[in-house]
Design a protein around this motif. Structure first.
Motif, PDB file in Angstrom:
ATOM      1  N   GLY A  49       0.817  -1.248  -0.305  1.00  0.00           N
ATOM      2  CA  GLY A  49      -0.092   0.010   0.094  1.00  0.00           C
ATOM      3  C   GLY A  49       1.079   1.380  -0.040  1.00  0.00           C
ATOM      4  N   LEU A  50       1.965   1.113   0.821  1.00  0.00           N
ATOM      5  CA  LEU A  50       3.032   2.482   0.937  1.00  0.00           C
ATOM      6  C   LEU A  50       3.603   2.612  -0.510  1.00  0.00           C
ATOM      7  CD1 LEU A  50       4.265   2.325   4.453  1.00  0.00           C
ATOM      8  CD2 LEU A  50       2.480   3.823   3.457  1.00  0.00           C
ATOM      9  N   ALA A  51       3.867   1.396  -0.967  1.00  0.00           N
ATOM     10  CA  ALA A  51       4.635   1.318  -2.467  1.00  0.00           C
ATOM     11  C   ALA A  51       3.949   1.920  -3.548  1.00  0.00           C
ATOM     12  CB  ALA A  51       5.262  -0.072  -2.821  1.00  0.00           C
ATOM     13  N   THR A  52       2.611   1.976  -3.301  1.00  0.00           N
ATOM     14  CA  THR A  52       1.566   2.562  -4.582  1.00  0.00           C
ATOM     15  C   THR A  52       1.679   4.267  -4.390  1.00  0.00           C
ATOM     16  OG1 THR A  52      -0.301   2.467  -3.128  1.00  0.00           O
ATOM     17  CG2 THR A  52       0.249   0.487  -4.763  1.00  0.00           C
ATOM     18  N   LEU A 111       5.634  -4.174 -11.471  1.00  0.00           N
ATOM     19  CA  LEU A 111       6.741  -4.910 -10.915  1.00  0.00           C
ATOM     20  C   LEU A 111       6.974  -4.958  -9.372  1.00  0.00           C
ATOM     21  CD1 LEU A 111       9.783  -3.774 -13.073  1.00  0.00           C
ATOM     22  CD2 LEU A 111       8.713  -6.066 -13.045  1.00  0.00           C
ATOM     23  N   GLY A 112       6.284  -3.775  -8.595  1.00  0.00           N
ATOM     24  CA  GLY A 112       6.265  -3.762  -7.061  1.00  0.00           C
ATOM     25  C   GLY A 112       5.214  -4.717  -6.888  1.00  0.00           C
ATOM     26  N   MET A 134       4.372  11.679 -22.970  1.00  0.00           N
ATOM     27  CA  MET A 134       3.469  11.712 -21.681  1.00  0.00           C
ATOM     28  C   MET A 134       3.036  10.153 -21.360  1.00  0.00           C
ATOM     29  SD  MET A 134       0.090  13.425 -20.373  1.00  0.00           S
ATOM     30  CE  MET A 134      -0.940  12.506 -21.780  1.00  0.00           C
ATOM     31  N   PHE A 135       2.752   9.615 -22.805  1.00  0.00           N
ATOM     32  CA  PHE A 135       2.208   8.144 -22.644  1.00  0.00           C
ATOM     33  C   PHE A 135       3.337   7.195 -22.549  1.00  0.00           C
ATOM     34  CE2 PHE A 135      -1.439   9.693 -25.275  1.00  0.00           C
ATOM     35  CZ  PHE A 135      -2.557   9.483 -24.378  1.00  0.00           C
ATOM     36  N   ILE A 136       4.632   7.766 -22.879  1.00  0.00           N
ATOM     37  CA  ILE A 136       5.721   6.583 -22.809  1.00  0.00           C
ATOM     38  C   ILE A 136       6.061   6.638 -21.276  1.00  0.00           C
ATOM     39  CG2 ILE A 136       8.310   6.485 -23.286  1.00  0.00           C
ATOM     40  CD1 ILE A 136       7.955   7.476 -26.224  1.00  0.00           C
ATOM     41  N   GLY A 137       6.038   8.058 -20.668  1.00  0.00           N
ATOM     42  CA  GLY A 137       6.378   8.048 -19.440  1.00  0.00           C
ATOM     43  C   GLY A 137       5.039   7.433 -18.433  1.00  0.00           C
ATOM     44  N   LEU A 138       3.817   7.355 -18.945  1.00  0.00           N
ATOM     45  CA  LEU A 138       2.913   6.628 -18.236  1.00  0.00           C
ATOM     46  C   LEU A 138       3.199   5.198 -18.343  1.00  0.00           C
ATOM     47  CD1 LEU A 138      -0.143   6.657 -17.570  1.00  0.00           C
ATOM     48  CD2 LEU A 138      -0.559   6.109 -19.874  1.00  0.00           C
ATOM     49  N   ALA A 139       3.550   4.668 -19.427  1.00  0.00           N
ATOM     50  CA  ALA A 139       3.936   3.202 -19.515  1.00  0.00           C
ATOM     51  C   ALA A 139       4.911   2.920 -18.521  1.00  0.00           C
ATOM     52  CB  ALA A 139       4.346   2.983 -20.911  1.00  0.00           C
ATOM     53  N   LEU A 140       5.991   3.639 -18.474  1.00  0.00           N
ATOM     54  CA  LEU A 140       7.045   3.133 -17.384  1.00  0.00           C
ATOM     55  C   LEU A 140       6.871   3.408 -16.095  1.00  0.00           C
ATOM     56  CD1 LEU A 140      10.098   5.504 -19.387  1.00  0.00           C
ATOM     57  CD2 LEU A 140       9.735   2.780 -19.161  1.00  0.00           C
ATOM     58  N   VAL A 141       5.735   4.190 -15.359  1.00  0.00           N
ATOM     59  CA  VAL A 141       5.390   4.539 -14.274  1.00  0.00           C
ATOM     60  C   VAL A 141       4.510   3.333 -13.983  1.00  0.00           C
ATOM     61  CG1 VAL A 141       3.921   5.698 -12.758  1.00  0.00           C
ATOM     62  CG2 VAL A 141       5.617   6.945 -14.096  1.00  0.00           C
ATOM     63  N   GLU A 142       3.645   2.819 -14.906  1.00  0.00           N
ATOM     64  CA  GLU A 142       2.770   1.892 -14.524  1.00  0.00           C
ATOM     65  C   GLU A 142       3.630   0.438 -14.705  1.00  0.00           C
ATOM     66  OE1 GLU A 142      -0.269   1.596 -13.745  1.00  0.00           O
ATOM     67  OE2 GLU A 142      -0.568   3.722 -13.836  1.00  0.00           O
ATOM     68  N   VAL A 143       4.709   0.153 -15.582  1.00  0.00           N
ATOM     69  CA  VAL A 143       5.503  -0.853 -15.319  1.00  0.00           C
ATOM     70  C   VAL A 143       5.953  -0.994 -13.943  1.00  0.00           C
ATOM     71  CG1 VAL A 143       7.661  -1.882 -16.214  1.00  0.00           C
ATOM     72  CG2 VAL A 143       5.939  -1.304 -17.683  1.00  0.00           C
ATOM     73  N   LEU A 144       6.514   0.114 -13.452  1.00  0.00           N
ATOM     74  CA  LEU A 144       7.011   0.128 -12.072  1.00  0.00           C
ATOM     75  C   LEU A 144       6.248  -0.376 -10.774  1.00  0.00           C
ATOM     76  CD1 LEU A 144       9.521   3.308 -12.195  1.00  0.00           C
ATOM     77  CD2 LEU A 144      10.280   0.913 -12.193  1.00  0.00           C
ATOM     78  N   GLY A 145       4.918   0.040 -11.178  1.00  0.00           N
ATOM     79  CA  GLY A 145       3.933  -0.241  -9.886  1.00  0.00           C
ATOM     80  C   GLY A 145       3.565  -1.653 -10.313  1.00  0.00           C
ATOM     81  N   ALA A 196       5.897  -8.340  -4.612  1.00  0.00           N
ATOM     82  CA  ALA A 196       5.125  -8.482  -3.505  1.00  0.00           C
ATOM     83  C   ALA A 196       4.624  -9.866  -3.497  1.00  0.00           C
ATOM     84  CB  ALA A 196       4.049  -7.573  -2.985  1.00  0.00           C
ATOM     85  N   LEU A 197       4.099 -10.482  -4.475  1.00  0.00           N
ATOM     86  CA  LEU A 197       3.555 -11.979  -4.682  1.00  0.00           C
ATOM     87  C   LEU A 197       4.667 -12.850  -4.526  1.00  0.00           C
ATOM     88  CD1 LEU A 197       0.869 -11.244  -7.399  1.00  0.00           C
ATOM     89  CD2 LEU A 197       0.396 -11.530  -5.074  1.00  0.00           C
ATOM     90  N   ILE A 198       6.049 -12.533  -5.380  1.00  0.00           N
ATOM     91  CA  ILE A 198       6.810 -13.492  -4.988  1.00  0.00           C
ATOM     92  C   ILE A 198       7.335 -13.662  -3.574  1.00  0.00           C
ATOM     93  CG2 ILE A 198       9.257 -13.948  -5.910  1.00  0.00           C
ATOM     94  CD1 ILE A 198       8.525 -12.601  -8.628  1.00  0.00           C
TER      95      ILE A 198
END
Length: 76
Positions: free
Chosen positions: A19-22, A67-68, A54-65, A72-74
């Motif tokens: 929750g904090l990582a989001t 991955l987190g 902006m859309f490229i940055g959006l994709a990168l930020v979402e990928v980081l989320g 957490a599931l692993i």
């Protein structure tokens, strides 16, 4: 009353940790869209390039989320 051991609390701590990582991707998206709107207002003639970046940055930020979330599931 029963004594709560660390094994009983660990599941809750991982959920709180995710929750904090989001907060990171959420803040990143807010800053990204805010700055894109600001730069489009300042220079409307380059709005197409700004939107693409902006859309490229959006994709990168979402990928980081994501991955987190997967990390957490692993770990759990």
């Amino acid at each position: 009353m029963d004594i709560i051991t660390l094994a009983q609390v660990s599941g809750s701590l991982s959920v709180i940790g995710y929750g904090l990582a989001t907060l990171g991707p959420g803040l990143g998206l807010g800053i990204l869209f805010g700055k894109a709107m600001e730069s489009t207002a300042r220079q409307p003639e380059v709005s197409g390039k700004i939107q693409m970046i902006m859309f490229i940055g959006l994709a990168l930020v979402e990928v980081l989320g994501l991955l987190g979330f997967v990390a957490a599931l692993i770990v759990a």
